[in-house]
Design an enzyme around this catalytic site. Structure first.
Site, PDB file in Angstrom:
ATOM      1  N   HIS A 184      -3.670   1.030  12.134  1.00 47.21           N
ATOM      2  CA  HIS A 184      -3.437  -0.254  12.809  1.00 47.21           C
ATOM      3  C   HIS A 184      -4.789  -0.862  13.173  1.00 47.21           C
ATOM      4  O   HIS A 184      -5.600  -0.211  13.845  1.00 47.21           O
ATOM      5  CB  HIS A 184      -2.594   0.001  14.066  1.00 47.21           C
ATOM      6  CG  HIS A 184      -2.395  -1.209  14.932  1.00 47.21           C
ATOM      7  ND1 HIS A 184      -2.281  -2.477  14.409  1.00 47.21           N
ATOM      8  CD2 HIS A 184      -2.279  -1.347  16.273  1.00 47.21           C
ATOM      9  CE1 HIS A 184      -2.110  -3.334  15.394  1.00 47.21           C
ATOM     10  NE2 HIS A 184      -2.107  -2.679  16.537  1.00 47.21           N
TER      11      HIS A 184
ATOM     12  N   ASN B  52     -10.358  -2.590   2.688  1.00 53.23           N
ATOM     13  CA  ASN B  52     -10.076  -2.588   1.246  1.00 53.23           C
ATOM     14  C   ASN B  52     -11.364  -2.326   0.472  1.00 53.23           C
ATOM     15  O   ASN B  52     -12.457  -2.341   1.047  1.00 53.23           O
ATOM     16  CB  ASN B  52      -9.510  -3.949   0.814  1.00 53.23           C
ATOM     17  CG  ASN B  52      -8.030  -4.113   1.168  1.00 53.23           C
ATOM     18  OD1 ASN B  52      -7.313  -3.136   1.386  1.00 53.23           O
ATOM     19  ND2 ASN B  52      -7.581  -5.354   1.224  1.00 53.23           N
TER      20      ASN B  52
ATOM     21  N   HIS C 156       0.831  -1.217   0.000  1.00 54.45           N
ATOM     22  CA  HIS C 156       0.000   0.000   0.000  1.00 54.45           C
ATOM     23  C   HIS C 156       0.866   1.269   0.000  1.00 54.45           C
ATOM     24  O   HIS C 156       0.532   2.260   0.640  1.00 54.45           O
ATOM     25  CB  HIS C 156      -0.934   0.036   1.216  1.00 54.45           C
ATOM     26  CG  HIS C 156      -1.987  -1.034   1.226  1.00 54.45           C
ATOM     27  ND1 HIS C 156      -3.273  -0.835   0.788  1.00 54.45           N
ATOM     28  CD2 HIS C 156      -1.942  -2.322   1.617  1.00 54.45           C
ATOM     29  CE1 HIS C 156      -3.975  -1.942   0.921  1.00 54.45           C
ATOM     30  NE2 HIS C 156      -3.186  -2.871   1.418  1.00 54.45           N
TER      31      HIS C 156
END
Ligand code: HEM
Length: 765
Positions: free
Chosen positions: A395, A203, A131
């Protein structure tokens, strides 16, 4: 949708941006580099630095320990009118090193030279291991309160407003790779909630390649460029990728989504987002449910076509990044509704026979509807890409009370991986103190020291128990919003390296996805597999992929085999016949056209007053008009107000526009010859129309885009070989009626019925 509070304020702000553009008090076309226009000669009169542009924002002013320091927005910007060193010492010159005479050696005592070059030498940090390529924006999330019975998370309480920062990304490419490659897109959201930071790191595809994080290095090594020649960049069309996914058939479902139109989004603004894993939600009464997160874009889900994506990768590699920033700058603020699918938290963690711990499976919306819980609006661009977009650290373990994890083995590895990688990427363990990562909730940890420590901790006793700091910090209970792990029972078990038997079903959901596609979407999937495998060298790899396709659908398998000139394998077992899910198809509905780009082709012969009126109509419709003319500067005609040109026949390419309008039939420009501009050597040229316009129309036609024409524009359409009575070709009396018609067609994104259906002989193969 709730129209009060921040939502209303945002709507007002968006309206003000459009008004300002129409009244001329701010630029009409997004992308202006600075807050003030530059002058030709270098300015030499000292003045303070320019402010940020009106569309930009920076992280909130909280201290490294989460305290609101109340400074104004510009407080972070550089100050003063004079150039200084990093220590604030003013400088008289930065163009010449300190030397022993003009031709003499450079002196080591030049502190400015040393500081400037040393800092420059260390400007780069490691890019993200995955990414790496992305773009981000600030915004706000307003909760509807509808999730309050499922979770006690404060940011999902009724009317809660939470600042957010979102970063969109591709997975495989390097930081400088093209935006429109075929890949999964990241959709990561940082909520700065009153109870601490919550990160939803998802995603645009609801399933993943693998069921267990231990395989993440394998799938990424296979997808990244080959280790010997380091090619291809940001592509899955190569042998190592297909070698892995064909041997590792749990990747079949995600790979199929990648090969569908979802792999080439039209815009970040037009993508869904998914949390992928099942999470556990806990409500105020201590009751738990299993949930899946969904982001639903207000503009609908739309994609590029493959040839368009490839052309854009060369013509504008920053296409998605530019689209996001331009939309926000022009007041077309992108919005998504956050939704959840809710399932009972049973010991089996299974719903309708779908294992909720398997991240390669979806739960079709028809079985568990997505319940809207709030609205996300992105309304401000970053002020500094590095400080914000590059340094943001997401995270999955950044959780708040009311949201907990499940035993998904993919999620478990992620819970370790993000902080671990950020310690390298952001050089040390204090990256939570970087402004974009700072929580807005008070921090009272006992973490100390380390590289780049920004907090000046007071007190003597960063340990517990203590008496020297009066016992502080103290433990919180549930009433004080402590994060208390949900007491999930863990069944007695034996240590094994195994997955549950249900994880072995690798094909029923890919078949569900395939069956849910419209005919044109299926053809795109066939083309994508054929293209990607056509780029591979190894026959064995291609044959192995065909075996997986045989388990999805015979038509898909046979068509790809036809393109590769390989035999069609048979499946080992009868195909599943799942119920298709209409929610998975992108085609067949109408959506708002906010922020769409309309290219208007004109030359000095057109009626400039009418052209200007049309341009304003496009702006008033919340879309971006770009005038395309033979040369740059302004279109002028006697007695008419000049009209500013944004693209020339040499710089424009069809792929940057959602719709193309012709205000006339432009004759070849002075630079329209192949030796100067190869696009002008188009075979479609008839001599009377600029060949680059013919090329632009031919491409727009191929890509099923709407084309409108008046004032002789019909001639240019015909010269490009396009039938004027074909679907999506609007010939009218003037710009205004044509604009109305093309806007209606644009709401369906493309002129879908222009794509011809497959021939019977192809089908019969
Ligand atoms: C459901 C599966 C997954 C999803 C949805 C996902 C999503 C994402 C997203 C959106 C980012 C970009 C964050 C940003 O914009 O800064 C990212 C980065 C990353 N992901 Fe994942 N990922 C998944 C699986 C994994 C797994 C299994 C691992 C490792 C075991 C992993 C490791 C990483 C790492 C190391 C980064 C770079 C983070 C950084 O440098 O800040 N991901 N992932």
């Amino acid at each position: 949708m709730n129209e009060s509070g921040p939502v209303k304020k945002i709507a007002e702000k968006a309206g003000e941006v459009v008004e300002a553009a129409l009244s001329g008090s701010r630029p009409e076309v997004p992308g202006v580099p600075g807050a003030e226009p530059a002058q030709v000669d270098e300015p030499t009169d000292p003045r303070p630095p320019l402010p940020a542009k009106p569309d930009q924002a920076a992280p909130a002013h909280t201290s490294a320990t989460g305290r609101d320091v109340g400074a104004d927005q510009d407080a972070r910007a550089q100050t003063g009118e004079f150039l200084t060193t990093a220590q604030g010492v003013r400088l008289p010159d930065t163009d010449h090193s300190l030397k022993a005479g003009p031709r003499g050696p450079v002196l080591l005592q030049d502190h400015h030279l040393r500081e400037k070059i040393t800092h420059f030498d260390h400007e780069r940090i490691p890019e993200r291991v995955v990414h790496a390529r992305g773009a981000g924006a600030h915004g706000v999330f307003e909760s509807y309160g509808s999730a309050a019975n499922v979770t006690k998370a404060a940011f999902l309480g009724k009317g809660a407003e939470t600042p957010v920062f979102v970063r969109f990304s591709t997975v495989l490419g390097s930081r400088g790779s093209a935006d429109t490659v075929r890949d999964t897109r990241g959709f990561a959201t940082k909520f700065y909630t009153s109870e601490g930071v919550f990160d939803l790191v998802g995603n645009n595809i609801p399933v993943f390649f693998i069921q267990d994080a231990i395989k993440f290095p394998d799938v990424i090594h296979a997808g990244k460029p080959h280790p010997d020649r380091e090619i291809p960049q940001a592509q899955s069309a190569h042998d190592t990728f297909w070698d892995f996914v064909s041997l590792h058939t749990e990747a079949t479902h995600h790979t199929l989504w990648n090969m569908s139109d979802r792999g080439i989004p039209r815009s970040f603004r037009m993508m869904e987002g998914f949390g992928v894993h099942t999470f556990r939600a806990v409500n105020a009464d201590g009751g738990s449910s299993l949930i899946k997160w969904h982001w639903k874009p207000k503009l609908g889900v739309h994609s590029l076509v493959w040839e368009e994506a490839q052309l854009i990768a060369g013509a504008d590699p920053d296409f998605h990044r530019r689209d996001l920033y331009d939309a926000i700058e022009s007041g077309a603020f992108p919005q998504w509704e956050l939704g959840i699918q809710v399932f009972p938290d049973t010991p089996e963690q299974t719903f309708e026979a779908i294992d909720l711990l398997d991240p390669t499976k979806i739960v079709p919306e028809e079985l568990a509807p997505v319940q809207p819980v709030g609205l996300l609006t992105l309304d401000r661009n970053p002020t500094n890409f590095f400080a914000e977009v590059e340094q943001v650290a997401f995270h999955v373990g950044h959780l708040v009370p009311g949201i907990d994890v499940t035993d998904d083995a993919l999620l478990a590895g992620r819970l370790f991986s993000y902080v671990d990688t950020q310690i390298t990427r952001l050089a040390g363990s204090n990256f939570a103190q970087i402004p974009i990562n700072r929580t807005h909730a008070p921090v009272n940890d006992m973490l100390r020291d380390g590289f780049h420590q920004d907090a000046v901790h007071s007190g003597l006793a960063p340990y517990k128990p203590n008496s020297l700091d009066g016992g502080c910090p103290f433990f919180a209970g549930a009433e004080e919003h402590a994060f208390i792990e949900f007491p999930t029972p863990v069944a007695a078990a034996t240590k094994v390296r195994e997955a549950p038997a249900s994880f072995d079903d690798h094909y029923s959901q890919p078949r569900l996805f395939w069956l849910s596609m419209s005919p044109v979407e299926r053809e795109h999937i066939v083309a994508a597999y054929t293209f990607e495998l056509g780029k591979c060298y190894e026959q064995a790899v291609k044959e192995r992929v065909l075996r997986t396709l045989a388990h999805i659908d015979p038509y898909l398998c046979s068509q790809v085999a036809l393109g590769l000139d390989l035999p069609v394998p048979k499946p080992d077992e009868p195909l599943a016949e799942p119920q298709p899910s209409a929610a998975l198809s992108q085609v067949g509905r109408s959506w708002p056209t906010q922020g769409r780009t309309v290219g208007i082709i004109a030359d000095p012969d057109v009626d400039l007053a009418a052209l200007e009126a049309l341009r304003r109509d496009v702006l008033a419709g919340d879309m971006v008009p770009l005038i395309i003319a033979p040369t740059g500067g302004k279109l002028t005609a006697h007695g008419a107000e000049p009209v500013l040109v944004q693209r020339t026949f040499a710089t424009a390419r069809s792929v940057e526009f959602d719709a193309i309008l012709l205000a006339g039939a432009p004759a070849p420009g002075a630079d329209a010859f192949g030796g100067r501009d190869a696009k002008a050597a188009s075979p479609a040229a008839d001599g009377a129309i600029d060949p680059r316009i013919s090329l632009m129309l031919a491409e727009a036609w191929r890509h099923a885009k709407v084309i409108g024409a008046w004032g002789g524009g019909e001639r240019a359409v015909l010269a490009a070989g396009i039938p004027v009575d074909a679907p999506g070709i609007v010939i009218g009396e003037g710009g205004a009626p044509v604009l109305t018609e093309i806007t209606e067609i644009l709401a369906a994104h493309r002129v879908w019925h222009r794509f011809p259906a497959p021939t019977e002989s192809a089908k019969a193969h």
